[in-house]
Enzyme design. Sequence first.
Site, PDB file in Angstrom:
ATOM      1  N   LYS A 141     -32.118  51.323 -62.510  1.00 30.26           N
ATOM      2  CA  LYS A 141     -30.890  51.999 -62.125  1.00 30.26           C
ATOM      3  C   LYS A 141     -30.004  52.008 -63.365  1.00 30.26           C
ATOM      4  O   LYS A 141     -30.335  51.363 -64.356  1.00 30.26           O
ATOM      5  CB  LYS A 141     -30.192  51.260 -60.979  1.00 30.26           C
ATOM      6  CG  LYS A 141     -30.047  49.750 -61.201  1.00 30.26           C
ATOM      7  CD  LYS A 141     -29.385  49.044 -60.037  1.00 30.26           C
ATOM      8  CE  LYS A 141     -30.298  48.859 -58.843  1.00 30.26           C
ATOM      9  NZ  LYS A 141     -29.821  49.460 -57.621  1.00 30.26           N
ATOM     10  N   ARG A 142     -28.877  52.719 -63.343  1.00 37.72           N
ATOM     11  CA  ARG A 142     -27.968  52.664 -64.475  1.00 37.72           C
ATOM     12  C   ARG A 142     -27.593  51.200 -64.770  1.00 37.72           C
ATOM     13  O   ARG A 142     -27.524  50.389 -63.843  1.00 37.72           O
ATOM     14  CB  ARG A 142     -26.714  53.497 -64.191  1.00 37.72           C
ATOM     15  CG  ARG A 142     -26.951  54.992 -64.288  1.00 37.72           C
ATOM     16  CD  ARG A 142     -27.411  55.421 -65.665  1.00 37.72           C
ATOM     17  NE  ARG A 142     -26.339  55.270 -66.634  1.00 37.72           N
ATOM     18  CZ  ARG A 142     -25.562  56.265 -67.043  1.00 37.72           C
ATOM     19  NH1 ARG A 142     -25.737  57.498 -66.579  1.00 37.72           N
ATOM     20  NH2 ARG A 142     -24.613  56.041 -67.924  1.00 37.72           N
TER      21      ARG A 142
ATOM     22  N   THR B  40     -29.163  54.477 -53.456  1.00 42.22           N
ATOM     23  CA  THR B  40     -30.252  55.260 -52.871  1.00 42.22           C
ATOM     24  C   THR B  40     -31.582  54.765 -53.426  1.00 42.22           C
ATOM     25  O   THR B  40     -32.615  54.947 -52.800  1.00 42.22           O
ATOM     26  CB  THR B  40     -30.111  56.766 -53.167  1.00 42.22           C
ATOM     27  OG1 THR B  40     -29.872  56.932 -54.578  1.00 42.22           O
ATOM     28  CG2 THR B  40     -28.962  57.364 -52.377  1.00 42.22           C
TER      29      THR B  40
ATOM     30  N   HIS C 136     -17.317  58.403 -53.691  1.00 46.24           N
ATOM     31  CA  HIS C 136     -18.508  57.663 -54.127  1.00 46.24           C
ATOM     32  C   HIS C 136     -18.223  56.294 -54.716  1.00 46.24           C
ATOM     33  O   HIS C 136     -19.139  55.665 -55.246  1.00 46.24           O
ATOM     34  CB  HIS C 136     -19.296  58.477 -55.160  1.00 46.24           C
ATOM     35  CG  HIS C 136     -20.054  59.627 -54.586  1.00 46.24           C
ATOM     36  ND1 HIS C 136     -21.334  59.512 -54.096  1.00 46.24           N
ATOM     37  CD2 HIS C 136     -19.713  60.912 -54.404  1.00 46.24           C
ATOM     38  CE1 HIS C 136     -21.744  60.682 -53.659  1.00 46.24           C
ATOM     39  NE2 HIS C 136     -20.780  61.561 -53.836  1.00 46.24           N
TER      40      HIS C 136
ATOM     41  N   LYS D 155     -35.509  54.358 -51.732  1.00 46.44           N
ATOM     42  CA  LYS D 155     -36.772  54.842 -52.309  1.00 46.44           C
ATOM     43  C   LYS D 155     -37.813  53.726 -52.326  1.00 46.44           C
ATOM     44  O   LYS D 155     -38.985  53.942 -52.007  1.00 46.44           O
ATOM     45  CB  LYS D 155     -36.544  55.352 -53.742  1.00 46.44           C
ATOM     46  CG  LYS D 155     -35.596  56.533 -53.844  1.00 46.44           C
ATOM     47  CD  LYS D 155     -35.217  56.789 -55.312  1.00 46.44           C
ATOM     48  CE  LYS D 155     -33.990  57.679 -55.397  1.00 46.44           C
ATOM     49  NZ  LYS D 155     -33.420  57.680 -56.768  1.00 46.44           N
TER      50      LYS D 155
ATOM     51  N   LYS E 139     -23.729  46.233 -61.063  1.00 44.26           N
ATOM     52  CA  LYS E 139     -25.090  46.227 -60.519  1.00 44.26           C
ATOM     53  C   LYS E 139     -25.827  44.922 -60.835  1.00 44.26           C
ATOM     54  O   LYS E 139     -26.872  44.629 -60.289  1.00 44.26           O
ATOM     55  CB  LYS E 139     -25.874  47.438 -61.028  1.00 44.26           C
ATOM     56  CG  LYS E 139     -25.348  48.774 -60.475  1.00 44.26           C
ATOM     57  CD  LYS E 139     -26.114  49.940 -61.086  1.00 44.26           C
ATOM     58  CE  LYS E 139     -25.643  51.306 -60.599  1.00 44.26           C
ATOM     59  NZ  LYS E 139     -26.147  51.654 -59.247  1.00 44.26           N
TER      60      LYS E 139
HETATM   61  C1  LIG Z   1     -32.311  57.187 -57.226  1.00 46.31           C
HETATM   62  C2  LIG Z   1     -31.974  57.203 -58.664  1.00 46.31           C
HETATM   63  C3  LIG Z   1     -30.819  56.571 -59.124  1.00 46.31           C
HETATM   64  C4  LIG Z   1     -29.906  55.783 -58.206  1.00 46.31           C
HETATM   65  O1  LIG Z   1     -30.363  54.460 -58.132  1.00 46.31           O
HETATM   66  P1  LIG Z   1     -29.439  53.285 -57.528  1.00 46.31           P
HETATM   67  O2  LIG Z   1     -30.349  52.127 -57.486  1.00 46.31           O
HETATM   68  O3  LIG Z   1     -29.017  53.735 -56.159  1.00 46.31           O
HETATM   69  O4  LIG Z   1     -28.296  53.126 -58.470  1.00 46.31           O
HETATM   70  C5  LIG Z   1     -30.547  56.598 -60.476  1.00 46.31           C
HETATM   71  N1  LIG Z   1     -31.351  57.245 -61.341  1.00 46.31           N
HETATM   72  C6  LIG Z   1     -32.480  57.858 -60.941  1.00 46.31           C
HETATM   73  C7  LIG Z   1     -33.355  58.529 -61.947  1.00 46.31           C
HETATM   74  C8  LIG Z   1     -32.826  57.868 -59.592  1.00 46.31           C
HETATM   75  O5  LIG Z   1     -33.955  58.507 -59.197  1.00 46.31           O
END
Ligand SMILES: *Cc1c(COP(=O)(O)O)cnc(C)c1O
Length: 836
Positions: free
Chosen positions: A572-573, A680, A381, A684, A578
């Site tokens: 996101k985190r 991911t 990952h 979304k 990022k």
């Molecule tokens: C999808 C998701 C992530 C991953 O987000 P990235 O933008 O791919 O880092 C992190 N936290 C939650 C709650 C998510 O639903």
Amino acid sequence: MKKKLQKVESQSDSGKDAPSCPEVFFKTNTEAIKDNIIHHLMSFQGRDPERSGPTDVYKSLAYTMRDIMVEKWISTQKTFYAKKKKRVYYLSLEFLIGRSLGNSLVNLGIMEDAKKAIEGLGFDMSEIRDQEEDAGLGNGGLGRLAACFMDSIATLKIPAYGYGIRYEYGLFYQQLIDGYQVETPDNWLRYGTPWEFERRVPVFPVRFYGNVTGYLDDNGRYRAKWVNTTDVMAMPCDILVPGYRNDHVINMRLWTARASRDFDLGFFSQGDYISAVQSKVSSETISKVLYPPDHNLAGQELRLKQQYFFVAATLQDVIRRFKKNNREGFGKFSDAVAIQLNDTHPSIAIPELMRMLLDIEGLTWEEAWDICVKTFAYTNHTLMSEALEKWTVDLLGRVLPRHLEIIYEINRRFLEAVAQSYPGDINRLRNMSIIEEGPPKMVRMAHLAIVGSHSVNGVAALHTRLLKDRLFHDFHRFYPGKFNNKTNGITPRRWLLQANPELAALIGEHIGDDWVTDLAQLRRLEPCADDPEFRRRWQDVKRANKVRLAEYVKDLCSLAIDPDSMFDVQVKRIHEYKRQLLNALHVIHLYHRILRNGGEEIASRTVIFGGKAAPSYWRAKLIIKLITSIADVINNDPRIFGRLKVVFLPNYTVSQAEKIIPAADLSEQISTAGTEASGTGNMKFALNGALTIGTLDGANIEIREEVGEDNIFIFGMTAEEAEYERLNISRTPLQICQANAEINDVIESLRNGCFSPGNRDLFMPLVESLMNKYDPYLLLLDLESYIQCQHRVNAAFLDPEEWTRMAILNVARMGKFSTDRTIREYSEEIWGIPVA
Ligand SMILES: *Cc1c(COP(=O)(O)O)cnc(C)c1O
């Protein structure tokens, strides 16, 4: 009340979802659901239905759902046993499942009946659903991927199980106090959870510490014995996962640590009651809390114990089930069992299976090793070498002495084979070794996972290519064919049907509902992009979602935001790679521009941030403080007439993501190229009709390929260019500032305390990293290109018809990114299980 154990003939009276099994206990029509809720309120919660509140009703509806699912789960398990199918075990230290009520209602196809039942009891479904605590048993993308995989596995009817840990405390709860992140414990089990079945069997012992002694067995062969161990018991908890309207229900088995005996009798004989209790408590801490760093930090003993704890319990369960179905020995093990390792976190499973086969089952090394390699597959990952897991030899040898011996033997044989292929190439041996020479000596878990698996996969095309070309180049040459790609996905059930019901309904009106299990069907929406009436309805749905989010923001942050402004979202985190900081720099630039020219031709924007920083990652936490400080200044500046607003939503979770994403116009996916394995979140947003501004990183590249380059906003360096810049530094941050007055203004405003009144130097550590010519994340090098790209975004948003057309085309072309596609590829290409 309800005589619910009375069997009924069939479900034909509830319409569409006739079950495959001939007899069912639990009807799913409105009346039956209502009766069952009342039954649970009275019999299990001791409540007067007429005086019950929303939490009581939530719980009773959840139990009602669990009743329906358990019946389907039992029949699913029977079909697995009857067909003696190969089983897949998905091992993950994280499952970020979020809430389960909405998901089970949608997947069982009884949302409408349940809504009516709830209304019949005088409640509103969204209020009831908001009573549920998120199961935050994961940090971010990796854990959410595991959860989406479970949904697709159940929907595709693959005979698989998820295995992990039932953390008593999930990912911490994030509060903002004076703009700073403050962590508090997520005590999600405080009132219990209706979604689990605690099991008394099978319970397995897990051993730690001690030492290894050898003896000769009856055949005169050396056998190792692991003795003087400290033992903990692993108790299973099952969480049921329903497939989408297919009567198929699988389970995740999450282990809880229990003291091996209730109390250590040794202490009692010394009259030391308190120590006896303490030793019980200490063994139970193993499953107490999820570790919050998202991309690995410092090797802690308890974390290693968590990993071994769940792996050891899982493998005992796997072998128990294998022996039940296969009496002819281990020869056929890998025909009956496939184990997928979600990152290196469970990779101690490789020496553990070796140990069981050698020390308990009495196989030879060659037999045991052949089985291991054929059974295990590893998913990587990360491309960042500092995020690869390592344990010191000292720690691993103390906690798991037998495993260290086995790892050394695996490494000895492996290096012997490498040396045969590359005689005299000492450097290569050093680089590929599972043991990194110290001091301190370390065990490289990724190398162990590669050597011990038959498949190593990356999670997006670029990521896999870089694994082969850079990070694991030597391994790729040594094991041609072992490396492969499985581009991540998301489940369209949760991330469109459930999170965005109005958009799902609009899509359904035009192309039917097959897209829910065959996402490529969305292509049939393409012609609608040119239909003005369709676009108008699309805009209405988006606007309604934005109004709902605005109300949520109002409630949570006491801030009014304009649903007609562009919702520009990065959730996101929080991590330097990022680049939330890059986004913040653009916000400052936009603020300056509006102040300069009154904001003509600048679309109103609401820039929304959300995400947690690891508690020990002070630089990420300072970025949060910067964003909240920028928000304080901009949101309170009357000179910009509300044309720009900045929001940091506290405590980003799956359930919050479900509220935010359907309301987004713009999705920020701006990591330094070559750092985000896949992402991911990007999928979304695009699936919910947000346009992406992003770098050529991770799955963004494949999203661009699918949606077309005219329908996405791409900027910045490629992964190759970024690597070149790190080595050659063609332009320094200082030179960039000197050449571009607008960028200089942005940096200057951070330096001179504009956003930290009374504490001028607060953000100097961030300025220093930005201005450092060795900045590994190359922010200033991408800033100019990012700002120009945001100009194009701005212009596009000012043309709502064109924007909407692009958004529709994005959704129509997202078919590839369903986890149904991803899981089909894992199943057929790695696990060797054809999918119907
Ligand atoms: C999808 C998701 C992530 C991953 O987000 P990235 O933008 O791919 O880092 C992190 N936290 C939650 C709650 C998510 O639903």
